[in-house]
Scaffold this motif. Sequence first.
Motif, PDB file in Angstrom:
ATOM      1  N   GLU A  69      12.583  -0.450  -2.571  1.00 21.30           N
ATOM      2  CA  GLU A  69      11.646  -0.338  -1.439  1.00 21.30           C
ATOM      3  C   GLU A  69      11.159   1.100  -1.276  1.00 21.30           C
ATOM      4  O   GLU A  69       9.958   1.342  -1.064  1.00 21.30           O
ATOM      5  CB  GLU A  69      12.341  -0.808  -0.158  1.00 21.30           C
ATOM      6  CG  GLU A  69      12.601  -2.313  -0.133  1.00 21.30           C
ATOM      7  CD  GLU A  69      13.257  -2.730   1.163  1.00 21.30           C
ATOM      8  OE1 GLU A  69      13.395  -3.948   1.381  1.00 21.30           O
ATOM      9  OE2 GLU A  69      13.618  -1.847   1.946  1.00 21.30           O
ATOM     10  N   GLU A  70      12.081   2.076  -1.411  1.00 24.38           N
ATOM     11  CA  GLU A  70      11.702   3.484  -1.277  1.00 24.38           C
ATOM     12  C   GLU A  70      10.761   3.891  -2.396  1.00 24.38           C
ATOM     13  O   GLU A  70       9.788   4.652  -2.178  1.00 24.38           O
ATOM     14  CB  GLU A  70      12.971   4.342  -1.297  1.00 24.38           C
ATOM     15  CG  GLU A  70      12.756   5.810  -0.996  1.00 24.38           C
ATOM     16  CD  GLU A  70      12.309   6.051   0.435  1.00 24.38           C
ATOM     17  OE1 GLU A  70      12.552   5.150   1.267  1.00 24.38           O
ATOM     18  OE2 GLU A  70      11.727   7.105   0.709  1.00 24.38           O
ATOM     19  N   LEU A 110       8.670   1.905  -4.042  1.00 20.79           N
ATOM     20  CA  LEU A 110       7.337   1.334  -3.776  1.00 20.79           C
ATOM     21  C   LEU A 110       6.634   2.107  -2.676  1.00 20.79           C
ATOM     22  O   LEU A 110       5.426   2.375  -2.770  1.00 20.79           O
ATOM     23  CB  LEU A 110       7.494  -0.143  -3.387  1.00 20.79           C
ATOM     24  CG  LEU A 110       7.976  -1.074  -4.515  1.00 20.79           C
ATOM     25  CD1 LEU A 110       8.197  -2.485  -3.978  1.00 20.79           C
ATOM     26  CD2 LEU A 110       6.970  -1.114  -5.662  1.00 20.79           C
ATOM     27  N   LYS A 111       7.413   2.477  -1.651  1.00 23.35           N
ATOM     28  CA  LYS A 111       6.793   3.266  -0.571  1.00 23.35           C
ATOM     29  C   LYS A 111       6.289   4.598  -1.083  1.00 23.35           C
ATOM     30  O   LYS A 111       5.193   5.051  -0.733  1.00 23.35           O
ATOM     31  CB  LYS A 111       7.828   3.491   0.535  1.00 23.35           C
ATOM     32  CG  LYS A 111       8.130   2.243   1.338  1.00 23.35           C
ATOM     33  CD  LYS A 111       9.149   2.547   2.418  1.00 23.35           C
ATOM     34  CE  LYS A 111       9.490   1.302   3.225  1.00 23.35           C
ATOM     35  NZ  LYS A 111      10.503   1.566   4.276  1.00 23.35           N
ATOM     36  N   ARG A 112       7.123   5.259  -1.955  1.00 21.37           N
ATOM     37  CA  ARG A 112       6.714   6.554  -2.514  1.00 21.37           C
ATOM     38  C   ARG A 112       5.459   6.396  -3.380  1.00 21.37           C
ATOM     39  O   ARG A 112       4.539   7.234  -3.346  1.00 21.37           O
ATOM     40  CB  ARG A 112       7.868   7.131  -3.335  1.00 21.37           C
ATOM     41  CG  ARG A 112       9.087   7.534  -2.529  1.00 21.37           C
ATOM     42  CD  ARG A 112       8.779   8.793  -1.742  1.00 21.37           C
ATOM     43  NE  ARG A 112       9.958   9.192  -0.976  1.00 21.37           N
ATOM     44  CZ  ARG A 112      10.905  10.007  -1.467  1.00 21.37           C
ATOM     45  NH1 ARG A 112      10.786  10.451  -2.714  1.00 21.37           N
ATOM     46  NH2 ARG A 112      11.931  10.352  -0.720  1.00 21.37           N
ATOM     47  N   GLN A 139      17.201  -0.902  -1.435  1.00 19.11           N
ATOM     48  CA  GLN A 139      16.586   0.195  -0.686  1.00 19.11           C
ATOM     49  C   GLN A 139      15.856   1.136  -1.622  1.00 19.11           C
ATOM     50  O   GLN A 139      14.779   1.655  -1.291  1.00 19.11           O
ATOM     51  CB  GLN A 139      17.682   0.954   0.075  1.00 19.11           C
ATOM     52  CG  GLN A 139      18.265   0.164   1.241  1.00 19.11           C
ATOM     53  CD  GLN A 139      19.361   0.941   1.949  1.00 19.11           C
ATOM     54  OE1 GLN A 139      19.777   1.992   1.456  1.00 19.11           O
ATOM     55  NE2 GLN A 139      19.803   0.407   3.081  1.00 19.11           N
ATOM     56  N   LEU A 181       3.138   4.005  -3.132  1.00 19.85           N
ATOM     57  CA  LEU A 181       1.990   3.762  -2.243  1.00 19.85           C
ATOM     58  C   LEU A 181       1.570   5.046  -1.542  1.00 19.85           C
ATOM     59  O   LEU A 181       0.361   5.340  -1.415  1.00 19.85           O
ATOM     60  CB  LEU A 181       2.353   2.691  -1.211  1.00 19.85           C
ATOM     61  CG  LEU A 181       2.569   1.280  -1.788  1.00 19.85           C
ATOM     62  CD1 LEU A 181       3.061   0.346  -0.684  1.00 19.85           C
ATOM     63  CD2 LEU A 181       1.287   0.736  -2.415  1.00 19.85           C
ATOM     64  N   LEU A 182       2.603   5.824  -1.101  1.00 23.30           N
ATOM     65  CA  LEU A 182       2.284   7.080  -0.423  1.00 23.30           C
ATOM     66  C   LEU A 182       1.614   8.062  -1.367  1.00 23.30           C
ATOM     67  O   LEU A 182       0.641   8.751  -0.991  1.00 23.30           O
ATOM     68  CB  LEU A 182       3.588   7.677   0.127  1.00 23.30           C
ATOM     69  CG  LEU A 182       3.427   8.971   0.936  1.00 23.30           C
ATOM     70  CD1 LEU A 182       2.557   8.733   2.163  1.00 23.30           C
ATOM     71  CD2 LEU A 182       4.794   9.505   1.351  1.00 23.30           C
ATOM     72  N   LYS A 227      -1.931   6.962  -1.887  1.00 28.00           N
ATOM     73  CA  LYS A 227      -2.751   7.308  -0.708  1.00 28.00           C
ATOM     74  C   LYS A 227      -3.021   8.797  -0.650  1.00 28.00           C
ATOM     75  O   LYS A 227      -4.123   9.231  -0.311  1.00 28.00           O
ATOM     76  CB  LYS A 227      -2.018   6.854   0.561  1.00 28.00           C
ATOM     77  CG  LYS A 227      -2.010   5.342   0.731  1.00 28.00           C
ATOM     78  CD  LYS A 227      -1.292   4.961   2.018  1.00 28.00           C
ATOM     79  CE  LYS A 227      -1.274   3.457   2.202  1.00 28.00           C
ATOM     80  NZ  LYS A 227      -0.583   3.047   3.449  1.00 28.00           N
TER      81      LYS A 227
END
Length: 446
Positions: free
Chosen positions: A34-35, A37-39, A31, A41-42, A45
């Motif tokens: 994944e978090e 990578l999400k952070r 997790q 990517l966010l 962006k």
Amino acid sequence: MNEINCPNCTKVFKVDEAGFADILKQVRDHQFEEELLKRLLLAEKEKESAVLLAEANLRNSLQENLAEKERQIAELKIRTETELVQREAGRKMEIADVKAKSEREIARLSSEKEKQIADLKAKLEHATIDKQLTVTEAVKQIEKDRDNLANTLKIKETESQLLEKSLKEKFWAELKTKDDIIRMKDDEIALRKDMKLRLSTKMIGETLEQHCEAEFNKLRATAFQRAYFEKDNDSRSGSKGDFIYRENDAEGNEIISIMFEMKNEGDETATKKRNEDFFRELDKDRTEKKCEYAVMVSLLEAENEFYNTGIVDVSHRFSKMYVVRPQFFIPIITLLRNAAMNSMKYKSELAQIRNQNIDITNFEENINAFKEGFARNYDLASRKFKTAIEEIDKTIIHLQKTKDALLSSENNLRLANNKADDLTIKKLTHNNPTMKAKFDALSNDQ
């Protein structure tokens, strides 16, 4: 233990706390990645959005400023060229400042995002290292458990071998003991046969009954002075035993009574009898002759180890019944006699209590007889008294009637006397001239 439900196969399985913690750590690491990578990517962006927004804002601002300046330029065209140049230069400087500020802001945001990305990468690398260390420790623990299980297995195998060896030694010892027991049984059988042979030799020319009677008579004068031991000759009930033994104390209380049955059978007899074939008849004789115990002195079933052990209690079949071999004839009498002697104290106390109960019962019966006689006499006297009272009441009523009649007669006499006293010549001659004249004439004559 914790239960986990597999999302793919829906199978429920249990894990211990260590396994559950390991799985939870793996899930958390996954997790976290994944978090992360999400952070990332966010953040990327957000960086792109911020740059585009800044450029859009800058363009809008520039467009607005240019439009305003163009309007101002259109309005101030009448002004001097110098003022226009100065103003244009000032506007260019402002535009340069704005661009510089925008570029600095973009650079600052980019550095911050790059720093955040570097921090997240460092955390990711640290988490990877921790995960590798955890896996290494888990592998070491599993290897340790494997070694422990291997050692335990070796210990169990050693214990199994020792147990097998112990069981084998025990088996051989029991086998040896069994052989010794068989040898002892053979010796006992030989001894029994020899004893039977000697006993048969001793009883040549006499029956088992005669033998038992002779054995008893040897001790009658010394050990059984108050005992009665004679043949049972009472066959009124259709059967009889062989001997009856009774013994009383000095006060005449019975200590013990035994019905004896003697059974002998030679080896040449074709039909062999069993001891239990005579139990019911012996129990019947004991009950009819009012004996406390029943004893069978038997030579039947000579090879039966159950009856060869000594005094055999068969009370589970018939109450207070024993089976003995001839050599235990005197011991069974003394055994039962001693037991009865020990209970004589309680029998004496029981007899005394019974006599006291009889005295109390007689006393109660006498009291009840007195009560019944007194009640009967009282009932008779009460009825006579009642009859006398009734007669007195009748006499009183009769006397009362007589009294009333006498009182009525007295009243009538009183009235008659009053009437007589009230009678005069004047009243008699009133309204009667004739009688008045006669009385007047009589009066004048005098």
